[in-house]
Design an enzyme around this catalytic site. Sequence first.
Site, mmCIF file in Angstrom:
data_model
loop_
_atom_site.group_PDB
_atom_site.id
_atom_site.type_symbol
_atom_site.label_atom_id
_atom_site.label_comp_id
_atom_site.label_asym_id
_atom_site.label_seq_id
_atom_site.Cartn_x
_atom_site.Cartn_y
_atom_site.Cartn_z
ATOM 1 N N ASP A 158 0.817 -1.220 0.000
ATOM 2 C CA ASP A 158 0.000 0.000 0.000
ATOM 3 C C ASP A 158 0.849 1.268 0.000
ATOM 4 O OD1 ASP A 158 -2.724 1.133 0.102
ATOM 5 O OD2 ASP A 158 -1.953 2.065 1.922
ATOM 6 N N ASP A 311 -8.397 4.032 5.838
ATOM 7 C CA ASP A 311 -7.079 4.447 5.332
ATOM 8 C C ASP A 311 -6.482 5.523 6.246
ATOM 9 O OD1 ASP A 311 -4.787 4.643 3.846
ATOM 10 O OD2 ASP A 311 -5.713 5.550 2.090
#
Lengths: 433, 311
Positions: A158, A311
């Site tokens: 990520d 997130d």
Amino acid sequence: MSLKNLSKHTVLKAGTLLDPYNKRTYRADLWIKDGFIESIGEFNAPKSAEIIDCKGKIITHGFCDLHVHFREPGREDKETLDTGSLSAMAGGFTRVCVMPNTNPPLDSPEMMNFIKEKAEKCPIHIHPIGAVTKAQNGKDITEMALMFKEGAVAFSDDGLPIQDGAVMRIALEYSTLVGVPVINHAEDECLRSEGLMHEGIISTHLGLPGNPDLAESAMVHRDLELADFTGAKLHVPHVSSAKAVQHIRTMKRKNNNITSEVTPHHLFFNDEALRSYDTNLKVAPPIRTESDREVLIKAVKDGTIDCIATDHAPHTLEDKETTFDCASFGMIGLESAFGVVNKVLVQESGMELIDLISLLTVNPRKIMGFDSDLFSEGAMAEITVIDPDRDWTFDKDHIHSKSGNSPFIGKDLKGTVELTISTNSIYKSQIIK
Amino acid sequence: MLKQKHLLGLEGYPAEDIQTIIDTAFNFREVLERPIKKVPSLQGVTIVNLFFENSTRTRISFELAQKRLSADTVNFSASSSSLKKGESFKDTAQNIEAMKIDAVVMRHPTPGAAKHLTEFIDAIIINAGDGTHEHPTQAILDMMSLHEKFGRLRGLKIGIIGDIVHSRVALSNIYGLTSMGAEVTICGPPNLIPSFLQDLNVNYNDNLDEVIDWADALNVLRIQRERMGIGLVPSNREYRATFGITQERLNKHEKEIIIMHPGPMNRGVEIDGFVADSNQAIILDQVLNGVASRMAILYLLCGGKANVGEN
């Protein structure tokens, strides 16, 4: 301190239980003994039990966020597993998966162990996501089997999209050995180029270099094709564009191994908000247009998108209080998450509360293979008490994260987290009262 | 006086204030024609020229405008790379303000930097170019020059030629000209045109000859030599053949057309030397009007209450 140890006996009294696993809503009391659910309904708890009045409140599963950045090791000035835990509890989250883009990255079984051991002392359940490639170099796949044994629940680079299609193919193929999802931050770096915000009318007005939606959708399409070809599990993180939604929707019709998530900020903001040049709105992938936002809401409602993930990306003030090009990407999101998604999806878009709760509880747990039948006697207590009708304004005092990079400060939200119970800890919201 | 404290850009800037600036600038233009070209309008006012990006003409133009108005000026230059490494933008700005200054003229490579500065300090901010966003004083001097030539802006047909997407001059001109009632057509290679033109109220035409037939004036933008031959523009000769303002091309059109250029020019690339030096070019008028416009802007923003030309 709003975080306390749970009493030996705790009774949540007079609340409404919302059980997203069995799809039931009913009035019942709930007795927790030594951090485990002792009984639901009729029972005789000892007189010494702590009684918490939950009248008018909803008692549900603790939320699960499969996409957070707790910055440990390496950037403990931004967040640690401890401060991240408190931030999560304040937002109603009892279980999170931490992304591996730390320094050094979580790319080995030893690093899985590091997180696992530290997490044992934390009030919430923290699972490491392992890196797909060594040092997140985008080339050489990690020891996935050994990392899986040490607790890796998924694999992701990520923040650093895997550009090389062959590497992604190898990673997906290899991941079938352990059967957990691969999560690829889907942005084609060549198409993204120097883009700082969504490429559209607003970026044209602001003179900021644009990042087109096809930088995301082209990469999502590639990943879907590769997942279908290899038979691996693919989880698409932070879907931001209508075009990416369309690709996912099409592939999900024939492939059950595809899942996806959306963030509260992509559901709440559109690129008009960037007119302020607020660096807290600089995120990757970028905040897109109002019509993208509408498509995301629709995709959540029709099941194309499986869950909400924050997130949560903490950054220091110095990283954000600078010019737009120099500012770091990302925003924090745990504390504001429920108030945001409840406002957008339930209040404004007519979704049923139980369906929203599923997006925060059962669905993410299923994706990661966690037990999701939490309201059963003998289960470890992971409980969140909410008041979905309460209006509040998010402000700095509500933030427990070590960082304060939230564009939600000053925004009116709907629905509060009143209480969070995770194993042996209890968080009581004090500011909102 | 003007409605806004700062001059950050021309998007949404009141048309009547643009007109006030232009009218005032003509008064100052008259001052510049005098033997003694100095007025005491901004005596005691301290202005800092904060340039985070190289600039010759804009900085000299501002400095001259400040000196003609009797303001005290200080210059600060730093390359953006040293800014990234060293002292933060915020610290630089706050340090300078701590020395008690009244206004800041800033050029910066990042879009939004001028607006960002208003969040840190109380001084009046004038944007002298923020990356690929806006360059409002350039657009105002361009409009003043058109006004001087045509006596009006309403109804004028203006072609803006070249690299639009990377041009702060283009964006500010588009906002300014359209709000003053002029019509704008942009012309350039399709990959140097913003993909999203809705809301900008401009036409796009990639055929330069058609634009020449249509327009009253052309604003010819500098094409960055760095972009030549690599990536965005295939070659110098291809650009010149397709979008260059050459004498031969203008000769084909039997009409008077005014040629502008914000400078610095690449003679022989986007514009021929012959054209630049011809009577139809008003490029040097633009330079003079730049000083007058900036005098007007500084005077109107920095609270100059004295009359223009007071002695």
